[in-house]
Design an enzyme around this catalytic site. Structure first.
Site, PDB file in Angstrom:
ATOM      1  N   ASP A  22      27.004  98.938 -58.067  1.00  0.00           N
ATOM      2  CA  ASP A  22      27.106 100.307 -57.554  1.00  0.00           C
ATOM      3  C   ASP A  22      28.241 100.413 -56.522  1.00  0.00           C
ATOM      4  OD1 ASP A  22      25.834  98.987 -55.492  1.00  0.00           O
ATOM      5  OD2 ASP A  22      24.106 100.333 -55.381  1.00  0.00           O
TER       6      ASP A  22
ATOM      7  N   LYS B  89      19.828  94.743 -61.716  1.00  0.00           N
ATOM      8  CA  LYS B  89      19.752  94.250 -60.342  1.00  0.00           C
ATOM      9  C   LYS B  89      19.256  95.384 -59.452  1.00  0.00           C
ATOM     10  CE  LYS B  89      23.643  93.119 -57.845  1.00  0.00           C
ATOM     11  NZ  LYS B  89      23.603  94.082 -56.719  1.00  0.00           N
TER      12      LYS B  89
ATOM     13  N   GLU C 157      23.421  88.444 -49.968  1.00  0.00           N
ATOM     14  CA  GLU C 157      24.667  88.976 -49.404  1.00  0.00           C
ATOM     15  C   GLU C 157      24.658  88.881 -47.881  1.00  0.00           C
ATOM     16  OE1 GLU C 157      25.991  92.713 -50.979  1.00  0.00           O
ATOM     17  OE2 GLU C 157      27.575  92.921 -49.478  1.00  0.00           O
TER      18      GLU C 157
ATOM     19  N   ASP D 145      23.517  97.409 -61.976  1.00  0.00           N
ATOM     20  CA  ASP D 145      22.792  97.799 -60.767  1.00  0.00           C
ATOM     21  C   ASP D 145      21.924  99.027 -60.993  1.00  0.00           C
ATOM     22  OD1 ASP D 145      23.468  95.907 -58.890  1.00  0.00           O
ATOM     23  OD2 ASP D 145      24.956  97.155 -57.841  1.00  0.00           O
TER      24      ASP D 145
ATOM     25  N   GLU E  58      17.905  96.187 -55.163  1.00  0.00           N
ATOM     26  CA  GLU E  58      17.938  95.675 -53.799  1.00  0.00           C
ATOM     27  C   GLU E  58      16.540  95.730 -53.197  1.00  0.00           C
ATOM     28  OE1 GLU E  58      20.889  97.825 -51.531  1.00  0.00           O
ATOM     29  OE2 GLU E  58      22.485  97.332 -52.949  1.00  0.00           O
TER      30      GLU E  58
END
Ligand code: KIV
Ligand code: NA
Length: 275
Positions: free
Chosen positions: A45, A112, A181, A84, A114
């Protein structure tokens, strides 16, 4: 060569061979990156920032990601494609399932998202429904407004423990891969050792199972003048193909990120913007 699959990625971790992952958003870069040996192509993204010019990833929609996933799928030569799930597209299990279907039907092999412990049930239900899930943890850009900026995560012991616990919980729920990250290098290495699934780092040091970078960053194209300090410009020769091969080679021999910079970087890593 045979297509990269989740089992071949797992085999790379088992053999301790580093995994090279890179964002691509269109057919021609997908072709070039997969031919250069990048094993995992991410339709990140970050396209909201590097392609669309937004200040964050928040404006990106599922349709944006689906469109670019379809473009990448057409150019891809055998890499695994990860797409994403964008901002608030997986707030409920039902929403996650519907949006993951859209991305998988556009050509993704994995999605994916978050999060931490709170995504455990979502990971379980997606996996049960045939969608492998990569969980992105640490400095998760969709939460930039909660963090109060692009700040390194996990420097204090409580947050470090929270991240490690969350990694093990999402793995137990079936997560296929983890992206870490901007966490301290030692923590990234500790989580990588503890996790059975491949852990890919970005700004997380040399101790992970692989690396991921944003395509434009590693080609030395700063967005509004800014490139995070953990990024290396691999476009040192005269072709993009050579830069992509140099990236794969540096990930494989672990010369990116350079282990020698470990201590200085850890000390100076305040926020992504000031490193
Ligand atoms: O969107 C993206 O490009 C990402 C990577 C930076 C991991 O999530
Ligand atoms: Na992303």
């Amino acid at each position: 060569s045979t297509p990269v699959t989740l089992s071949s990625i797992r085999a790379l971790k088992a053999r301790r061979e580093r995994i090279a992952m890179l964002t691509t958003y269109d057919a021609i870069f997908a072709e070039a990156a997969s031919q250069a040996g990048v094993e995992v192509l991410l339709i990140g993204d970050t396209l909201g920032m590097v392609l669309q010019g937004h200040d964050s990833t928040l404006p990106v929609t599922v349709e944006d990601i689906a469109y670019h996933t379809a473009c990448v799928r057409r150019g891809n030569k055998g890499a695994m494609i990860v797409a994403d799930l964008p901002f608030i597209s997986y707030a409920t299990v039902e929403q996650a399932l519907g949006n993951a279907r859209r991305l998988m039907q556009s050509g993704a092999h994995m999605v994916k998202l978050e999060g931490g412990t709170w995504v455990t049930e979502t990971v379980r239900r997606l996996t049960e429904n045939g969608v492998p899930v990569c969980v992105h943890m640490g400095m998760t850009p969709q939460s930039v407004n909660v963090f109060g900026g692009f700040k390194v995560q996990g420097r204090d012991p409580a947050r470090a423990k929270e991240l490690k616990d969350a990694a093990l919980k999402v793995e137990a729920a079936g997560a296929a891969m983890i992206v870490l990250e901007c966490v301290p290098w030692d923590l990234a290495e500790e989580i990588t050792r503890a996790a059975g699934v491949p852990v890919i780092g970005i700004g997380a040091g040399p101790g992970t199972d692989g690396q991921v970078l944003v395509l434009h960053d590693m080609l030395g194209l700063p967005l509004r003048g800014f490139i995070p300090s953990f990024v290396r410009n691999f476009l040192t020769g005269t072709s993009i193909q050579a830069a992509l091969r140099a990236y794969v080679e540096a990930v494989k021999d672990n010369s990116y990120p350079a282990p020698k910079r470990k201590d200085p970087q850890l000390r100076t890593l305040g926020t992504v913007n000031d490193v």
